[in-house]
Write a protein that holds these residues in place. Structure first.
Motif, short mmCIF file in Angstrom:
data_model
loop_
_atom_site.label_atom_id
_atom_site.label_comp_id
_atom_site.label_asym_id
_atom_site.label_seq_id
_atom_site.Cartn_x
_atom_site.Cartn_y
_atom_site.Cartn_z
N ASP A 1 1.88 14.85 0.45
CA ASP A 1 1.31 16.17 0.17
C ASP A 1 0.02 16.06 -0.65
OD1 ASP A 1 1.27 19.05 0.07
OD2 ASP A 1 1.92 18.89 -2.01
N GLY A 2 -1.06 16.60 -0.10
CA GLY A 2 -2.35 16.57 -0.79
C GLY A 2 -3.13 15.28 -0.54
N THR A 3 -2.49 14.33 0.14
CA THR A 3 -3.13 13.05 0.42
C THR A 3 -3.23 12.82 1.93
OG1 THR A 3 -2.33 12.13 -1.67
CG2 THR A 3 -2.96 10.54 0.03
N LEU A 4 -2.09 12.88 2.62
CA LEU A 4 -2.08 12.77 4.08
C LEU A 4 -2.08 14.13 4.76
CD1 LEU A 4 0.48 9.94 4.96
CD2 LEU A 4 -2.01 9.86 5.11
N CYS A 5 -1.58 15.13 4.05
CA CYS A 5 -1.37 16.44 4.66
C CYS A 5 -1.61 17.55 3.63
CB CYS A 5 0.07 16.51 5.18
SG CYS A 5 0.49 18.07 5.97
N HIS A 6 -2.19 18.66 4.10
CA HIS A 6 -2.44 19.79 3.20
C HIS A 6 -1.67 21.04 3.63
CE1 HIS A 6 -5.49 17.56 0.99
NE2 HIS A 6 -5.84 17.06 2.17
N ASP A 7 -0.83 20.89 4.65
CA ASP A 7 -0.05 22.04 5.11
C ASP A 7 1.12 22.30 4.17
OD1 ASP A 7 -1.65 22.44 7.32
OD2 ASP A 7 -0.40 21.23 8.66
N ARG A 8 1.61 23.53 4.20
CA ARG A 8 2.70 23.96 3.33
C ARG A 8 3.89 24.42 4.14
NH1 ARG A 8 0.95 21.54 -0.02
NH2 ARG A 8 -0.42 22.02 -1.73
N THR B 1 2.18 -4.26 3.08
CA THR B 1 3.41 -3.56 3.44
C THR B 1 3.10 -2.09 3.16
OG1 THR B 1 4.82 -5.42 2.81
CG2 THR B 1 5.85 -3.23 2.86
N THR B 2 3.23 -1.22 4.14
CA THR B 2 2.83 0.18 3.95
C THR B 2 4.05 1.05 3.67
OG1 THR B 2 2.89 0.54 6.34
CG2 THR B 2 0.75 -0.02 5.38
N ILE B 3 3.97 1.81 2.58
CA ILE B 3 5.08 2.68 2.19
C ILE B 3 4.56 4.09 1.94
CG2 ILE B 3 6.88 3.12 0.48
CD1 ILE B 3 7.12 0.11 0.05
N LEU B 4 5.10 5.04 2.68
CA LEU B 4 4.82 6.46 2.43
C LEU B 4 5.74 6.86 1.29
CD1 LEU B 4 3.62 9.21 3.13
CD2 LEU B 4 5.32 9.45 4.91
N ILE B 5 5.16 7.27 0.16
CA ILE B 5 5.97 7.60 -1.02
C ILE B 5 5.67 9.04 -1.42
CG2 ILE B 5 4.30 6.55 -2.63
CD1 ILE B 5 6.90 5.65 -4.25
N THR B 6 6.68 9.89 -1.38
CA THR B 6 6.44 11.32 -1.55
C THR B 6 7.49 11.99 -2.44
OG1 THR B 6 6.16 13.42 -0.31
CG2 THR B 6 7.68 11.81 0.64
N VAL B 7 7.03 12.91 -3.26
CA VAL B 7 7.94 13.81 -3.96
C VAL B 7 8.15 14.95 -2.98
CG1 VAL B 7 8.15 15.43 -5.88
CG2 VAL B 7 7.21 13.14 -6.28
N ASN B 8 9.34 15.01 -2.39
CA ASN B 8 9.52 15.93 -1.29
C ASN B 8 10.97 16.39 -1.20
OD1 ASN B 8 8.69 17.30 1.23
ND2 ASN B 8 7.00 15.82 1.20
N LEU C 1 0.87 -1.17 0.00
CA LEU C 1 0.00 0.00 0.00
C LEU C 1 0.91 1.22 0.00
CD1 LEU C 1 -2.66 1.57 0.29
CD2 LEU C 1 -2.56 1.13 2.76
N PHE C 2 0.97 1.91 -1.15
CA PHE C 2 1.76 3.14 -1.28
C PHE C 2 0.85 4.32 -0.97
CE2 PHE C 2 3.82 0.32 -4.47
CZ PHE C 2 5.16 0.46 -4.13
N ILE C 3 1.28 5.21 -0.09
CA ILE C 3 0.47 6.39 0.23
C ILE C 3 1.31 7.65 0.08
CG2 ILE C 3 -0.98 7.54 1.95
CD1 ILE C 3 -1.60 4.85 3.14
N ASP C 4 0.77 8.60 -0.67
CA ASP C 4 1.40 9.89 -0.90
C ASP C 4 1.29 10.75 0.37
OD1 ASP C 4 2.28 12.27 -2.34
OD2 ASP C 4 0.18 12.85 -2.47
#
Length: 196
Positions: free
Chosen positions: A10-17, A99-106, A5-8
Motif C-alpha cells: 500500500d502506497g508503494t506498489l498500489c494506491h487503490d483502496r 530474494t524478493t519479499i512483498l511485506i505488507t501491513v494488511n 529485497l523487501f517491498i511494501d
C-alpha cells in the motif's frame, strides 16, 4: 546467500483502496469510522484478530446498507487493485540478485482476494502479511525483518526495503539494512532501477 529485497504494497506498489467503489459520502464514512474512530479495531484486524466478514458486517450496520451489497463491493475492489506491470517486471528482473519479499501491513482479504487476482505470488519469493504474522513492520524494532533475514540467511547490510513509510525505513536502517523511501519524486520504479 542472496540479500533480500523487501517491498511494501500500500502506497508503494498500489494506491487503490478497499471500498473505493462506494459513493463518495459512504466511502468517507467508512474511512472515518474504521481508521479514525475505530483505529484500534482496524489494527486488530491487521494483526489477525478480526475477519473481513466481521468488519464488513459492522460497517454495513454503520452505513445502513445490506451486508451482501457491501461485501460484493469490498471483494470486487480487492480483486481489481492496480499494480504497474512495468514495476512487477522490474521486480522479476531482480530475482537473480535478491530474494524478493512483498511485506505488507494488511488484512485477510489481501491474501484471499488481491494476491490471487493479481498473481502477486508469481513475482515474489514470499509474501508477508501482518494479518498472518500478527505484527507490524516496526514492531519490536523490526523483528519481522530480522526473522526473514535469519530464515533466508541473508546479509542485512546489502538487503533493501522499498516502502513509503518513513518509520519503516528508519526501522530497517536501524537494523543495518538499506532503505529506499517512496515519495512522489522518487517512486517505486525509480528505486528499482537503482538496484539493477
Amino acid at each position: 546467500m542472496k540479500p533480500i529485497l523487501f517491498i511494501d504494497f500500500d502506497g508503494t506498489l498500489c494506491h487503490d483502496r478497499f471500498w473505493r467503489s462506494l459513493p463518495t459520502e459512504q466511502y468517507e464514512k467508512v474511512q472515518e469510522f474504521l481508521f479514525v474512530e475505530k483505529r484500534a479495531y482496524a489494527e486488530e484486524w491487521m494483526k489477525g484478530k478480526r475477519t473481513a466478514e466481521e468488519v464488513n458486517q459492522l460497517l454495513a450496520e454503520q452505513l445502513g446498507v445490506p451486508f451482501e451489497e457491501l461485501w460484493g463491493i469490498f471483494v470486487r475492489d480487492a480483486e481489481a487493485m492496480k499494480v504497474s506491470q512495468e514495476v512487477l517486471e522490474a521486480i522479476g528482473k531482480l530475482r537473480d540478485k535478491y530474494t524478493t519479499i512483498l511485506i505488507t501491513v494488511n488484512i485477510d482479504s489481501f491474501s484471499r482476494f488481491t494476491v490471487p487476482a493479481l498473481k502477486l505470488d508469481s513475482y515474489f519469493d514470499a509474501i508477508s502479511n501482518s494479518y498472518y504474522e500478527g505484527k507490524f513492520k516496526s514492531d519490536n524494532d523490526g523483528e519481522i525483518f530480522r526473522d526473514y533475514l535469519e530464515k533466508y540467511s541473508a546479509p542485512v547490510s546489502s538487503s533493501v526495503v522499498i516502502d513509503d513509510s518513513f518509520a519503516v525505513c528508519e526501522t530497517f536502517k536501524a537494523i543495518g539494512g538499506v532503505a529506499c523511501q517512496v515519495t512522489t519524486e522518487e517512486d517505486t520504479a525509480f528505486h528499482l532501477k537503482t538496484l539493477y
